[in-house]
Design a protein around this motif. Structure first.
Motif, PDB file in Angstrom:
ATOM      1  N   VAL A 304       0.823  -1.206   0.000  1.00 49.64           N
ATOM      2  CA  VAL A 304       0.000   0.000   0.000  1.00 49.64           C
ATOM      3  C   VAL A 304       0.860   1.262   0.000  1.00 49.64           C
ATOM      4  N   ARG A 305       2.080   1.157   0.472  1.00 52.66           N
ATOM      5  CA  ARG A 305       2.979   2.305   0.505  1.00 52.66           C
ATOM      6  C   ARG A 305       3.656   2.567  -0.844  1.00 52.66           C
ATOM      7  N   GLU A 306       3.446   1.663  -1.808  1.00 48.03           N
ATOM      8  CA  GLU A 306       4.070   1.829  -3.115  1.00 48.03           C
ATOM      9  C   GLU A 306       3.157   2.501  -4.129  1.00 48.03           C
ATOM     10  N   TYR A 307       2.009   2.963  -3.700  1.00 48.13           N
ATOM     11  CA  TYR A 307       1.074   3.621  -4.611  1.00 48.13           C
ATOM     12  C   TYR A 307       1.675   4.944  -5.090  1.00 48.13           C
ATOM     13  N   PRO A 308       1.814   5.169  -6.399  1.00 47.09           N
ATOM     14  CA  PRO A 308       2.544   6.348  -6.912  1.00 47.09           C
ATOM     15  C   PRO A 308       2.068   7.702  -6.398  1.00 47.09           C
ATOM     16  N   PRO A 309       0.742   7.981  -6.328  1.00 46.96           N
ATOM     17  CA  PRO A 309       0.327   9.312  -5.849  1.00 46.96           C
ATOM     18  C   PRO A 309       0.367   9.479  -4.336  1.00 46.96           C
ATOM     19  N   ARG A 310       1.101   8.641  -3.636  1.00 45.94           N
ATOM     20  CA  ARG A 310       1.128   8.670  -2.175  1.00 45.94           C
ATOM     21  C   ARG A 310       1.462  10.056  -1.640  1.00 45.94           C
ATOM     22  N   ASP A 311       2.491  10.689  -2.190  1.00 44.80           N
ATOM     23  CA  ASP A 311       2.899  12.006  -1.704  1.00 44.80           C
ATOM     24  C   ASP A 311       1.843  13.069  -1.989  1.00 44.80           C
ATOM     25  N   THR A 312       1.176  12.946  -3.141  1.00 46.59           N
ATOM     26  CA  THR A 312       0.116  13.904  -3.489  1.00 46.59           C
ATOM     27  C   THR A 312      -1.045  13.793  -2.516  1.00 46.59           C
ATOM     28  N   VAL A 313      -1.383  12.580  -2.131  1.00 43.13           N
ATOM     29  CA  VAL A 313      -2.446  12.380  -1.149  1.00 43.13           C
ATOM     30  C   VAL A 313      -2.027  12.959   0.194  1.00 43.13           C
ATOM     31  N   ALA A 314      -0.785  12.738   0.579  1.00 40.27           N
ATOM     32  CA  ALA A 314      -0.288  13.282   1.853  1.00 40.27           C
ATOM     33  C   ALA A 314      -0.372  14.805   1.860  1.00 40.27           C
ATOM     34  N   ASP A 315       0.012  15.441   0.765  1.00 38.45           N
ATOM     35  CA  ASP A 315      -0.067  16.902   0.666  1.00 38.45           C
ATOM     36  C   ASP A 315      -1.513  17.368   0.773  1.00 38.45           C
ATOM     37  N   TYR A 316      -2.422  16.655   0.121  1.00 39.66           N
ATOM     38  CA  TYR A 316      -3.837  17.030   0.156  1.00 39.66           C
ATOM     39  C   TYR A 316      -4.377  16.954   1.579  1.00 39.66           C
ATOM     40  N   LEU A 317      -4.038  15.896   2.295  1.00 42.76           N
ATOM     41  CA  LEU A 317      -4.525  15.753   3.669  1.00 42.76           C
ATOM     42  C   LEU A 317      -3.933  16.821   4.590  1.00 42.76           C
ATOM     43  N   ARG A 318      -2.707  17.229   4.299  1.00 42.78           N
ATOM     44  CA  ARG A 318      -2.085  18.275   5.108  1.00 42.78           C
ATOM     45  C   ARG A 318      -2.762  19.627   4.876  1.00 42.78           C
ATOM     46  N   LYS A 319      -3.111  19.895   3.623  1.00 38.71           N
ATOM     47  CA  LYS A 319      -3.689  21.190   3.259  1.00 38.71           C
ATOM     48  C   LYS A 319      -5.200  21.246   3.490  1.00 38.71           C
ATOM     49  N   THR A 320      -5.872  20.121   3.395  1.00 33.19           N
ATOM     50  CA  THR A 320      -7.336  20.102   3.471  1.00 33.19           C
ATOM     51  C   THR A 320      -7.762  19.505   4.804  1.00 33.19           C
ATOM     52  N   ARG A 321      -7.667  20.293   5.820  1.00 31.84           N
ATOM     53  CA  ARG A 321      -7.960  19.795   7.167  1.00 31.84           C
ATOM     54  C   ARG A 321      -9.444  19.513   7.369  1.00 31.84           C
ATOM     55  N   SER A 322     -10.283  20.035   6.466  1.00 30.12           N
ATOM     56  CA  SER A 322     -11.725  19.804   6.589  1.00 30.12           C
ATOM     57  C   SER A 322     -12.120  18.403   6.141  1.00 30.12           C
ATOM     58  N   TYR A 323     -11.213  17.702   5.450  1.00 25.54           N
ATOM     59  CA  TYR A 323     -11.570  16.373   4.962  1.00 25.54           C
ATOM     60  C   TYR A 323     -11.573  15.378   6.119  1.00 25.54           C
ATOM     61  N   ARG A 324     -12.708  14.698   6.273  1.00 24.82           N
ATOM     62  CA  ARG A 324     -12.874  13.758   7.382  1.00 24.82           C
ATOM     63  C   ARG A 324     -13.195  12.348   6.893  1.00 24.82           C
ATOM     64  N   GLY A 325     -12.855  12.078   5.647  1.00 28.04           N
ATOM     65  CA  GLY A 325     -13.037  10.713   5.150  1.00 28.04           C
ATOM     66  C   GLY A 325     -14.317  10.463   4.391  1.00 28.04           C
ATOM     67  N   ALA A 326     -15.072  11.518   4.044  1.00 26.36           N
ATOM     68  CA  ALA A 326     -16.350  11.349   3.335  1.00 26.36           C
ATOM     69  C   ALA A 326     -16.096  11.015   1.865  1.00 26.36           C
ATOM     70  N   VAL A 327     -15.975   9.747   1.553  1.00 28.00           N
ATOM     71  CA  VAL A 327     -15.589   9.326   0.211  1.00 28.00           C
ATOM     72  C   VAL A 327     -16.649   9.610  -0.843  1.00 28.00           C
ATOM     73  N   THR A 328     -17.903   9.678  -0.452  1.00 30.19           N
ATOM     74  CA  THR A 328     -18.963   9.879  -1.439  1.00 30.19           C
ATOM     75  C   THR A 328     -18.947  11.279  -2.039  1.00 30.19           C
ATOM     76  N   THR A 329     -18.134  12.165  -1.498  1.00 26.96           N
ATOM     77  CA  THR A 329     -18.039  13.535  -2.036  1.00 26.96           C
ATOM     78  C   THR A 329     -16.736  13.747  -2.808  1.00 26.96           C
ATOM     79  N   LEU A 330     -16.016  12.681  -3.104  1.00 26.34           N
ATOM     80  CA  LEU A 330     -14.682  12.818  -3.696  1.00 26.34           C
ATOM     81  C   LEU A 330     -14.670  13.092  -5.196  1.00 26.34           C
TER      82      LEU A 330
END
Length: 407
Positions: A304-330
């Protein structure tokens, strides 16, 4: 595939397409004044011609397939192109019938009719309905003649506009233009292995009859299926339709041909997960699962750690503190930038991978069946399938994602 992730092309998103309920008249405007019995009589004549033409295509009789347009050089050329492409692809079980109309054009002897074109590729037994196409017919002393023919719905399909070279495997039909024929030999075994993986993500009894993969250069990438939705940031797309079977297009200059395994697994899984479903298409609430399960297949068991956009997801979670895991709005918005879109694909992947890891493949596929194939509400289906509240699932999978990306 956009950047390191792929895109599902929903049929309704294609520009310039006409669905079964909205045929575009090929010539003139239809008049409602024609008596119903006159239209029925013309429909009977057209259906008789179509039955003979279908039989000719099934048995490889080009002259018979062109016969309805005899003397009309333009339509004959169109039919000749289709005949060659479909025969190369292994067409079988062709059946054509009037699907809508015919409608008389003014007071003339010209009639417009929508035709449904059923067929299988790679042998008989696919069990799907085909696309529709609008056509024009002329009443003559010798019966009805085909006067005009539009591309099929969502077309033009590759076999309508290009000379194709084809290689066939057990699960895959691979085709491209003559200029790129040499790449088929390298691509076919890769595609066959990808199909084996994708098949494991099909709900029982829903595997595609064949995976039909078209390799496109820049010209075909822009032409096939009237593609105006996917530019050069994408590497491939799948065109799923429960009514019409499944096709997949790969852009040849996106990756070296021997490095397309991840892309093919991803796109084929779009097809495997939705083929022969009770409902077609999907909505934005299920986007995360559609893309997520395809990305799980693309990863094919990698860490799971080898997924290429891993760093992009990490940056998004750092910047988007309002995201609480609501996948249906993605589902991405039109004004989302490339990094945000890539991050949303990544979040869909991690949520799907989380369910796969924590609850098992069987339950992940049961969720796909409920949400993507039967249109059930995600939260309702999630609680029923996974045996816990959807809020807890989202919270748990967000924690899983944060751990995977180091956030």
């Amino acid at each position: 595939m956009r950047a390191a992730v792929a895109a599902l092309l929903l049929a309704a998103a294609l520009a310039g397409c006409s669905g079964p309920g909205s045929p575009a008249a090929p010539a003139g405007s239809a008049s409602p004044a024609a008596a119903p019995d006159a239209g029925a009589a013309v429909a009977e004549k057209i259906n008789a011609v179509l039955a003979e033409q279908s039989a000719a295509l099934n048995k490889g009789d080009q002259a018979g397939f062109l016969a309805p347009a005899a003397g009309n050089a333009e339509v004959e050329a169109t039919l000749k192109k289709r005949f060659a492409g479909l025969r190369a692809l292994g067409v079988a079980e062709v059946k054509q019938v009037v699907n809508l109309g015919p409608d008389r054009v003014g007071e003339s002897k010209r009639w417009n009719a929508q035709i449904r074109f059923d067929y299988c590729l790679g042998g008989g037994g696919c069990g799907v309905e085909g696309p529709v196409m609008t056509s024009a017919w002329e009443e003559t002393a010798n019966g009805v003649k085909l006067a005009d023919l539009d591309p099929t719905s969502y077309g033009p399909r590759p076999w309508e506009v290009d000379d194709l070279v084809v290689r066939k495997g057990k699960r895959v039909i691979l085709a491209t233009t003559k200029a790129h024929a040499a790449k088929l030999k390298v691509a076919l075994p890769i595609a066959e292995q990808a199909a084996k993986v994708a098949d494991t993500f099909a709900v029982e009894g829903s595997k595609p009859f064949r995976y039909v993969v078209y390799l496109a250069d820049q010209e075909q990438w822009k032409t096939w299926y009237s593609n105006s939705s996917f530019g050069d940031t994408y590497a491939g797309y799948a065109l799923p339709s429960q009514a019409e079977g499944t096709d997949l297009v790969v852009r040849l200059d996106a990756y070296p041909i021997d490095e397309t395994g991840t892309l093919l697994r991803h796109e084929m899984t779009h097809l495997a997960s939705i083929s022969h479903a009770p409902r077609s298409g999907g909505d934005s609430a299920g986007w995360w699962l559609s893309e997520g399960i395809a990305s799980v297949a693309g990863a094919n068991g990698a860490s799971v750690r080898e997924y290429p956009p891993r760093d992009t997801v990490a940056d998004y979670l750092r910047k988007t503190r309002s995201y609480r895991g609501a996948v249906t709005t993605l589902a991405p918005n039109r004004d989302d930038g490339d990094e945000e879109v890539t991050a949303k694909y990544g979040l869909g992947y991690y949520a799907s991978r989380c369910i796969d890891d924590k609850y098992g493949r069987k339950k992940l596929l049961a969720l796909v069946d409920a949400v993507l194939r039967n249109g059930e509400d995600t939260a309702t289906a999630g609680q029923r399938v996974l045996g816990t509240s959807w809020t807890k699932v989202e919270s748990s999978c967000l924690a899983y994602t944060r751990q995977a990306v180091g956030r």
